[in-house]
Design an enzyme around this catalytic site. Structure first.
Site, PDB file in Angstrom:
ATOM      1  N   GLY A   8      35.721   0.400 -19.902  1.00 30.36           N
ATOM      2  CA  GLY A   8      34.407   0.067 -19.298  1.00 30.36           C
ATOM      3  C   GLY A   8      34.153   0.365 -17.771  1.00 30.36           C
ATOM      4  O   GLY A   8      33.751  -0.368 -17.061  1.00 30.36           O
ATOM      5  N   GLY A  11      30.861   0.351 -15.410  1.00 26.54           N
ATOM      6  CA  GLY A  11      30.027  -0.814 -14.997  1.00 26.54           C
ATOM      7  C   GLY A  11      30.055  -1.213 -13.747  1.00 26.54           C
ATOM      8  O   GLY A  11      30.592  -0.400 -12.877  1.00 26.54           O
ATOM      9  N   GLN A  12      29.592  -2.411 -13.028  1.00 27.00           N
ATOM     10  CA  GLN A  12      29.646  -2.902 -11.976  1.00 27.00           C
ATOM     11  C   GLN A  12      30.720  -2.646 -11.307  1.00 27.00           C
ATOM     12  O   GLN A  12      31.179  -2.208 -10.075  1.00 27.00           O
ATOM     13  CB  GLN A  12      28.879  -3.952 -11.842  1.00 27.00           C
ATOM     14  CG  GLN A  12      28.476  -4.406 -10.370  1.00 27.00           C
ATOM     15  CD  GLN A  12      28.157  -5.890 -10.177  1.00 27.00           C
ATOM     16  OE1 GLN A  12      28.289  -6.850 -11.037  1.00 27.00           O
ATOM     17  NE2 GLN A  12      27.843  -6.296  -8.944  1.00 27.00           N
ATOM     18  N   ASP A  34      34.949   5.036 -20.723  1.00 27.84           N
ATOM     19  CA  ASP A  34      33.935   4.392 -21.170  1.00 27.84           C
ATOM     20  C   ASP A  34      33.256   4.849 -22.244  1.00 27.84           C
ATOM     21  O   ASP A  34      33.697   5.974 -22.959  1.00 27.84           O
ATOM     22  CB  ASP A  34      32.894   4.753 -20.013  1.00 27.84           C
ATOM     23  CG  ASP A  34      31.701   3.673 -19.831  1.00 27.84           C
ATOM     24  OD1 ASP A  34      31.962   2.746 -19.088  1.00 27.84           O
ATOM     25  OD2 ASP A  34      30.846   3.703 -20.747  1.00 27.84           O
ATOM     26  N   TYR A 142      28.655 -15.722 -23.911  1.00 29.18           N
ATOM     27  CA  TYR A 142      29.389 -15.122 -23.044  1.00 29.18           C
ATOM     28  C   TYR A 142      30.370 -16.105 -22.607  1.00 29.18           C
ATOM     29  O   TYR A 142      31.586 -15.914 -22.526  1.00 29.18           O
ATOM     30  CB  TYR A 142      28.464 -14.742 -21.663  1.00 29.18           C
ATOM     31  CG  TYR A 142      29.241 -14.091 -20.766  1.00 29.18           C
ATOM     32  CD1 TYR A 142      29.720 -12.998 -20.918  1.00 29.18           C
ATOM     33  CD2 TYR A 142      29.112 -14.762 -19.513  1.00 29.18           C
ATOM     34  CE1 TYR A 142      30.290 -12.438 -19.795  1.00 29.18           C
ATOM     35  CE2 TYR A 142      29.525 -14.283 -18.217  1.00 29.18           C
ATOM     36  CZ  TYR A 142      30.353 -13.066 -18.432  1.00 29.18           C
ATOM     37  OH  TYR A 142      30.826 -12.534 -17.402  1.00 29.18           O
ATOM     38  N   LYS A 146      34.638 -16.055 -23.001  1.00 30.69           N
ATOM     39  CA  LYS A 146      35.270 -16.184 -22.017  1.00 30.69           C
ATOM     40  C   LYS A 146      36.536 -17.194 -22.367  1.00 30.69           C
ATOM     41  O   LYS A 146      37.513 -17.089 -21.606  1.00 30.69           O
ATOM     42  CB  LYS A 146      34.524 -16.538 -20.600  1.00 30.69           C
ATOM     43  CG  LYS A 146      33.793 -15.284 -20.271  1.00 30.69           C
ATOM     44  CD  LYS A 146      34.413 -14.038 -19.821  1.00 30.69           C
ATOM     45  CE  LYS A 146      33.874 -12.809 -19.559  1.00 30.69           C
ATOM     46  NZ  LYS A 146      34.887 -11.613 -19.496  1.00 30.69           N
ATOM     47  N   ILE A 172      29.004 -11.193  -8.543  1.00 31.50           N
ATOM     48  CA  ILE A 172      29.852 -10.286  -7.605  1.00 31.50           C
ATOM     49  C   ILE A 172      28.809  -9.307  -7.135  1.00 31.50           C
ATOM     50  O   ILE A 172      27.819  -8.856  -7.864  1.00 31.50           O
ATOM     51  CB  ILE A 172      30.878  -9.213  -8.557  1.00 31.50           C
ATOM     52  CG1 ILE A 172      32.116 -10.200  -9.158  1.00 31.50           C
ATOM     53  CG2 ILE A 172      31.201  -8.144  -7.418  1.00 31.50           C
ATOM     54  CD1 ILE A 172      32.938  -9.422  -9.762  1.00 31.50           C
TER      55      ILE A 172
HETATM   56  C1  AKB Z   1      26.842 -13.136 -15.043  1.00 30.15           C
HETATM   57  O1  AKB Z   1      25.980 -13.626 -14.436  1.00 30.15           O
HETATM   58  O2  AKB Z   1      26.685 -13.047 -16.248  1.00 30.15           O
HETATM   59  C2  AKB Z   1      27.956 -12.522 -14.457  1.00 30.15           C
HETATM   60  C3  AKB Z   1      29.051 -13.740 -14.480  1.00 30.15           C
HETATM   61  C4  AKB Z   1      28.872 -14.564 -13.442  1.00 30.15           C
HETATM   62  O3  AKB Z   1      30.181 -13.520 -15.011  1.00 30.15           O
HETATM   63  N1  AKB Z   1      27.885 -12.052 -13.172  1.00 30.15           N
END
Ligand code: AKB
Length: 320
Positions: A8, A11-12, A34, A142, A146, A172
């Protein structure tokens, strides 16, 4: 000698992690992978780049074997706001890439870094000075990925001896590649909009505190943790890290001190409002400081000055 694969990589984080790793370990020892051909083509101008779908375990295994990889930086992720639009895809991609990375790390004896996030916390988590070990019941897919990823990584460490480590990244802020699909993205977007248009419309409520980190500190956190003496690590997956916490209104007010003509307003996105309200206001990162010497260098003022200068240059060069 380190032989590194960054998954990846376009990405940023990957865009800046690849050169950071090249500086530390030598360009020949870092492979940037990627999924998208146009991204691989761009990465190929400055690094050894390959096209790889992290969900294709056979191609992934072949690459590890042929390149004698011993360290995997797995940055594959659909972020928080995008994840809510397609939870099934978020689960398949985020967990699929991680599971393949851990299984192959077991087979090929690799270390694995996979970022976790402040998204791993939820509305029942203590929001002020959020402890390292606390309630983790996130309200987004998400975040569910995690937390599952943290547990899975620790499991692969204790059960199979995989050297899996990670940090819980806050938002970030950077001026390499733009972030995409996150809730904290506003804190990057605003800088380009100020330079280009002198105004910004923010989708996150004005008084919501969230932790942030400037990219140089995020890169340092990543490699510092991966180099840390394993004997000193009480935790592994995953460490709280932060260097600043502010609200949109506070950030914009600080920018206005430097660019007095800047104006802003709010058009709050209900999904981003809900997500940001469920995340911590500020983290306690003392375990990272104690266990591997985490010590961020960038505060809010220096970050703003640096971002404004860098974004101005990019806009002037026609890069944005
Ligand atoms: C998001 O906003 O989803 C990410 C994070 C804080 O994991 N930048």
């Amino acid at each position: 000698m380190k032989r590194i694969l960054v998954l990846g990589a376009g990405g940023q984080i990957g865009t800046e992690l690849v050169p950071h790793l090249q500086n530390l370990y030598g360009s020949d020892n870092v492979i940037a992978a990627d999924l998208k051909p146009e991204v691989v083509e761009k990465l190929g101008r400055t690094s050894r780049a390959v096209m790889l779908n992290a969900l294709d375990i056979e191609s992934y295994a072949k690459l590890l074997k042929n390149e004698r990889i011993d360290s995997i930086y797995n940055l594959v992720a659909l972020l928080s706001a995008t994840g809510e639009k397609n939870p099934q895809l978020a689960w398949n991609l985020n967990m699929g890439a991680l599971l393949n990375s851990l299984n192959l790390a077991k087979d090929f004896n690799c270390a694995v870094f996979t970022p976790s996030s402040i998204g791993a916390f939820g509305e029942n988590t203590p929001h002020y000075k959020t402890p390292q070990d606390t309630v983790m019941r996130p309200n987004t897919i998400y975040g569910v990925c995690k937390v599952s990823g943290e547990l899975l990584s620790d499991y692969y460490h204790t059960r199979f001896g995989v050297d899996a480590r990670s940090v819980r990244f806050p938002g970030i802020i950077s001026n390499g590649a733009l972030p995409g699909g996150g809730t904290t993205d506003y804190a990057v977007e605003v800088f380009y909009e100020v330079i280009k248009h002198g105004r910004y419309t923010c989708e996150v409520p004005k008084d919501t505190y969230m932790d942030m980190l400037y990219m140089p500190d995020a890169l340092e956190a990543t490699t510092q943790l991966m180099e840390a003496d394993p004997a000193k690590l009480v935790h592994r997956n995953s460490f709280n890290v932060t260097s600043m916490s502010f609200t949109p209104e506070q950030l914009f007010t600080e920018i206005k001190k430097r660019i007095p003509s800047f104006t802003w307003d709010y058009n709050v996105d209900p999904v981003k409002a809900q997500i940001s309200a469920s995340w911590p206001d500020c983290l306690d990162d003392s375990c990272a400081r104690e266990e591997w010497g985490w010590n961020p260098k960038w505060g809010m003022d220096q970050m703003i000055d640096d971002m404004l200068a860098a974004c101005k240059k990019k806009v002037e060069n026609g890069e944005y």
